[in-house]
Motif scaffolding. Structure first.
Motif, PDB file in Angstrom:
ATOM      1  N   VAL A  98      -3.750  18.619 -12.387  1.00 16.88           N
ATOM      2  CA  VAL A  98      -3.732  20.027 -11.959  1.00 16.88           C
ATOM      3  C   VAL A  98      -4.923  20.821 -12.488  1.00 16.88           C
ATOM      4  O   VAL A  98      -5.324  21.816 -11.885  1.00 16.88           O
ATOM      5  N   MET A  99      -5.507  20.380 -13.590  1.00 13.07           N
ATOM      6  CA  MET A  99      -6.647  21.087 -14.159  1.00 13.07           C
ATOM      7  C   MET A  99      -7.958  20.724 -13.448  1.00 13.07           C
ATOM      8  O   MET A  99      -8.953  21.432 -13.566  1.00 13.07           O
ATOM      9  N   ASP A 100      -7.942  19.601 -12.718  1.00 15.79           N
ATOM     10  CA  ASP A 100      -9.103  19.149 -11.946  1.00 15.79           C
ATOM     11  C   ASP A 100      -8.591  18.143 -10.917  1.00 15.79           C
ATOM     12  O   ASP A 100      -8.501  16.948 -11.181  1.00 15.79           O
ATOM     13  N   THR A 101      -8.229  18.624  -9.730  1.00 16.91           N
ATOM     14  CA  THR A 101      -7.577  17.784  -8.735  1.00 16.91           C
ATOM     15  C   THR A 101      -8.482  16.717  -8.124  1.00 16.91           C
ATOM     16  O   THR A 101      -8.027  15.905  -7.322  1.00 16.91           O
ATOM     17  N   SER A 102      -9.746  16.705  -8.512  1.00 15.63           N
ATOM     18  CA  SER A 102     -10.649  15.662  -8.009  1.00 15.63           C
ATOM     19  C   SER A 102     -10.431  14.342  -8.748  1.00 15.63           C
ATOM     20  O   SER A 102     -10.947  13.300  -8.336  1.00 15.63           O
ATOM     21  N   ILE A 103      -9.668  14.376  -9.833  1.00 15.54           N
ATOM     22  CA  ILE A 103      -9.367  13.165 -10.596  1.00 15.54           C
ATOM     23  C   ILE A 103      -7.866  13.082 -10.856  1.00 15.54           C
ATOM     24  O   ILE A 103      -7.145  14.079 -10.748  1.00 15.54           O
ATOM     25  N   THR A 104      -7.400  11.877 -11.180  1.00 16.49           N
ATOM     26  CA  THR A 104      -5.993  11.705 -11.527  1.00 16.49           C
ATOM     27  C   THR A 104      -5.806  11.972 -13.022  1.00 16.49           C
ATOM     28  O   THR A 104      -6.780  12.044 -13.778  1.00 16.49           O
ATOM     29  N   VAL A 105      -4.557  12.080 -13.429  1.00 18.45           N
ATOM     30  CA  VAL A 105      -4.268  12.258 -14.852  1.00 18.45           C
ATOM     31  C   VAL A 105      -4.766  11.042 -15.631  1.00 18.45           C
ATOM     32  O   VAL A 105      -5.300  11.185 -16.742  1.00 18.45           O
ATOM     33  N   GLU A 106      -4.595   9.864 -15.053  1.00 17.90           N
ATOM     34  CA  GLU A 106      -5.067   8.643 -15.726  1.00 17.90           C
ATOM     35  C   GLU A 106      -6.575   8.694 -15.968  1.00 17.90           C
ATOM     36  O   GLU A 106      -7.059   8.330 -17.045  1.00 17.90           O
ATOM     37  N   GLN A 107      -7.315   9.173 -14.974  1.00 23.11           N
ATOM     38  CA  GLN A 107      -8.766   9.288 -15.120  1.00 23.11           C
ATOM     39  C   GLN A 107      -9.139  10.340 -16.164  1.00 23.11           C
ATOM     40  O   GLN A 107     -10.092  10.160 -16.922  1.00 23.11           O
ATOM     41  N   ALA A 108      -8.370  11.424 -16.212  1.00 21.82           N
ATOM     42  CA  ALA A 108      -8.608  12.472 -17.216  1.00 21.82           C
ATOM     43  C   ALA A 108      -8.370  11.915 -18.619  1.00 21.82           C
ATOM     44  O   ALA A 108      -9.120  12.216 -19.557  1.00 21.82           O
TER      45      ALA A 108
ATOM     46  N   GLY B  44       0.822  -1.208   0.000  1.00 19.85           N
ATOM     47  CA  GLY B  44       0.000   0.000   0.000  1.00 19.85           C
ATOM     48  C   GLY B  44       0.855   1.256   0.000  1.00 19.85           C
ATOM     49  O   GLY B  44       0.563   2.227  -0.717  1.00 19.85           O
ATOM     50  N   LYS B  45       1.928   1.242   0.796  1.00 22.44           N
ATOM     51  CA  LYS B  45       2.827   2.389   0.861  1.00 22.44           C
ATOM     52  C   LYS B  45       3.553   2.599  -0.469  1.00 22.44           C
ATOM     53  O   LYS B  45       3.698   3.735  -0.938  1.00 22.44           O
ATOM     54  N   ILE B  46       3.987   1.497  -1.080  1.00 13.36           N
ATOM     55  CA  ILE B  46       4.703   1.590  -2.356  1.00 13.36           C
ATOM     56  C   ILE B  46       3.766   2.085  -3.460  1.00 13.36           C
ATOM     57  O   ILE B  46       4.153   2.889  -4.317  1.00 13.36           O
ATOM     58  N   ALA B  47       2.515   1.624  -3.434  1.00 13.69           N
ATOM     59  CA  ALA B  47       1.538   2.065  -4.437  1.00 13.69           C
ATOM     60  C   ALA B  47       1.326   3.574  -4.342  1.00 13.69           C
ATOM     61  O   ALA B  47       1.216   4.268  -5.377  1.00 13.69           O
ATOM     62  N   LYS B  48       1.300   4.090  -3.128  1.00 15.42           N
ATOM     63  CA  LYS B  48       1.139   5.533  -2.931  1.00 15.42           C
ATOM     64  C   LYS B  48       2.348   6.291  -3.475  1.00 15.42           C
ATOM     65  O   LYS B  48       2.201   7.322  -4.142  1.00 15.42           O
ATOM     66  N   ILE B  49       3.531   5.755  -3.221  1.00 18.25           N
ATOM     67  CA  ILE B  49       4.766   6.382  -3.705  1.00 18.25           C
ATOM     68  C   ILE B  49       4.807   6.379  -5.226  1.00 18.25           C
ATOM     69  O   ILE B  49       5.200   7.360  -5.857  1.00 18.25           O
ATOM     70  N   VAL B  50       4.378   5.266  -5.837  1.00 16.02           N
ATOM     71  CA  VAL B  50       4.348   5.164  -7.303  1.00 16.02           C
ATOM     72  C   VAL B  50       3.404   6.209  -7.884  1.00 16.02           C
ATOM     73  O   VAL B  50       3.728   6.887  -8.865  1.00 16.02           O
ATOM     74  N   ASN B  51       2.238   6.362  -7.277  1.00 20.89           N
ATOM     75  CA  ASN B  51       1.278   7.367  -7.749  1.00 20.89           C
ATOM     76  C   ASN B  51       1.862   8.778  -7.664  1.00 20.89           C
ATOM     77  O   ASN B  51       1.672   9.602  -8.563  1.00 20.89           O
ATOM     78  N   GLU B  52       2.578   9.066  -6.589  1.00 20.64           N
ATOM     79  CA  GLU B  52       3.159  10.387  -6.391  1.00 20.64           C
ATOM     80  C   GLU B  52       4.256  10.693  -7.413  1.00 20.64           C
ATOM     81  O   GLU B  52       4.497  11.851  -7.755  1.00 20.64           O
ATOM     82  N   ASN B  53       4.903   9.636  -7.905  1.00 18.18           N
ATOM     83  CA  ASN B  53       6.046   9.808  -8.794  1.00 18.18           C
ATOM     84  C   ASN B  53       5.760   9.508 -10.259  1.00 18.18           C
ATOM     85  O   ASN B  53       6.675   9.543 -11.080  1.00 18.18           O
ATOM     86  N   THR B  54       4.511   9.227 -10.593  1.00 21.48           N
ATOM     87  CA  THR B  54       4.160   8.978 -11.992  1.00 21.48           C
ATOM     88  C   THR B  54       3.110   9.987 -12.460  1.00 21.48           C
ATOM     89  O   THR B  54       2.215  10.374 -11.698  1.00 21.48           O
ATOM     90  N   LEU B  55       3.231  10.389 -13.695  1.00 22.25           N
ATOM     91  CA  LEU B  55       2.277  11.324 -14.288  1.00 22.25           C
ATOM     92  C   LEU B  55       0.845  10.827 -14.143  1.00 22.25           C
ATOM     93  O   LEU B  55      -0.037  11.559 -13.679  1.00 22.25           O
ATOM     94  N   THR B  56       0.607   9.590 -14.539  1.00 18.87           N
ATOM     95  CA  THR B  56      -0.769   9.082 -14.559  1.00 18.87           C
ATOM     96  C   THR B  56      -1.368   8.917 -13.166  1.00 18.87           C
ATOM     97  O   THR B  56      -2.595   8.928 -13.015  1.00 18.87           O
ATOM     98  N   GLY B  57      -0.520   8.792 -12.145  1.00 17.57           N
ATOM     99  CA  GLY B  57      -1.030   8.592 -10.794  1.00 17.57           C
ATOM    100  C   GLY B  57      -1.275   9.866 -10.022  1.00 17.57           C
ATOM    101  O   GLY B  57      -1.935   9.845  -8.975  1.00 17.57           O
ATOM    102  N   GLN B  58      -0.787  10.985 -10.515  1.00 17.50           N
ATOM    103  CA  GLN B  58      -0.917  12.246  -9.795  1.00 17.50           C
ATOM    104  C   GLN B  58      -2.291  12.890  -9.989  1.00 17.50           C
ATOM    105  O   GLN B  58      -2.912  12.710 -11.039  1.00 17.50           O
ATOM    106  N   PRO B  59      -2.764  13.650  -8.991  1.00 16.81           N
ATOM    107  CA  PRO B  59      -3.997  14.426  -9.173  1.00 16.81           C
ATOM    108  C   PRO B  59      -3.778  15.423 -10.314  1.00 16.81           C
ATOM    109  O   PRO B  59      -2.756  16.104 -10.366  1.00 16.81           O
TER     110      PRO B  59
END
Length: 290
Positions: free
Chosen positions: A243-253, A226-241
């Motif tokens: 910036v144009m709509d922080t309620s979704i991730t880039v992957e969701q956009a 779980g901790k590693i998954a969070k770190i991966v999200n923080e360090n990957t484009l697709t996993g980050q919130p």
């Protein structure tokens, strides 16, 4: 041949050199503007060679895009003052346009591309002679994969090219703006190196209390995962919130726009160059003792 004001003006416009330099070059070459132009180029190269060893860590990222193709070019100067000079900005923009139009594969090939009456390298040398600072065309990146391209330059200091399959230019540009702002180290989880994950796992284990470390292996593995998954999200484009709509991730956009990532590249002025820090107080104090 008489060296007229109109002849000097024409040479100034073609070369970018100062009025007195143009007048001198024309006088030394019997009013032959082509010979004077060549003399100025040689003079510019000589001056540029003398300044080539000076650190140029400031500058500008210039962008050119058209028809699903785009390029970023980094042109460096010694000072931010010169980076804001109109002649420098015009040169950087012209180089980016020449890079896009020519299809040059790298900076070395770009130097030989025509930029009006001179090559990019000759124009650079003339600009060095005119401005008095070391100027270098340092890097160039290109996107021409036939997909949707998003290009964004922030303040002339950060440039991003994003390529997505599907979607539209608005989405691609939005993601390029995200990359400029957040600077994700990796594009997707698949691009995260195994060594990075192993090191992060080691760090997370070291941070855990003895009580948590003594938990059953399967529970411990879930906690670490779980901790590693969070770190991966923080360090990957697709996993980050996004910036144009922080309620979704880039992957969701991307999914909402019917798109997927193909590539991304981000350039920041001077990254990787060791800047010289001047101690002006010490320099003045030293001069006063002489």
């Amino acid at each position: 041949m008489e060296i007229t004001a109109s002849l000097v003006k024409e040479l100034r416009e073609r070369s970018g050199a100062g009025m007195m330099e143009c007048k001198k070059a024309l006088a030394e070459n019997g009013g032959d503007i082509e010979a004077a132009m060549e003399a100025l180029r040689k003079s510019g190269l000589a001056k540029a060679d003398k300044k080539a060893g000076r650190v140029a860590a400031e500058g500008r990222i210039a962008m050119a895009a058209e028809g699903g193709k785009a390029v970023l070019v980094e042109v460096n100067s010694e000072t931010d003052f010169v980076a804001k000079d109109g002649n420098f900005i015009a040169f950087a923009d012209a180089v980016a346009k020449a890079a896009l139009a020519s299809g040059a594969a790298d900076v070395e090939a770009l130097k030989a591309v025509s930029l009006g009456d001179a090559t990019v390298e000759e124009a650079r040398a003339l600009l060095v002679a005119k401005i008095g600072e070391n100027i270098q065309v340092r890097r160039m990146v290109r996107v021409a994969g036939g997909h949707t391209v998003g290009a964004y330059v922030h303040g002339g200091k950060i440039g991003v090219l994003v390529e997505i399959k599907g979607g539209n230019e608005e989405l691609a540009r939005g993601i390029a703006m995200h990359v400029a702002a957040m600077n994700p180290p990796y594009m997707t989880p698949a691009h995260v190196p195994a060594e990075f994950l192993a090191k992060e796992k080691e760090i997370e284990l070291a941070k855990m209390s003895e009580k948590d470390k003594n938990k059953p292996a399967d529970i411990l593995e879930k906690i670490i995962s779980g901790k590693i998954a969070k770190i991966v999200n923080e360090n990957t484009l697709t996993g980050q919130p996004y910036v144009m709509d922080t309620s979704i991730t880039v992957e969701q956009a991307l999914k909402a726009g019917g798109a997927e990532m193909v590539s991304m590249v981000r350039l920041a002025v001077g990254e990787g160059i060791e800047k010289v820090v001047e101690d002006y107080v010490a320099e003045v104090a030293k001069a006063m003792k002489v």
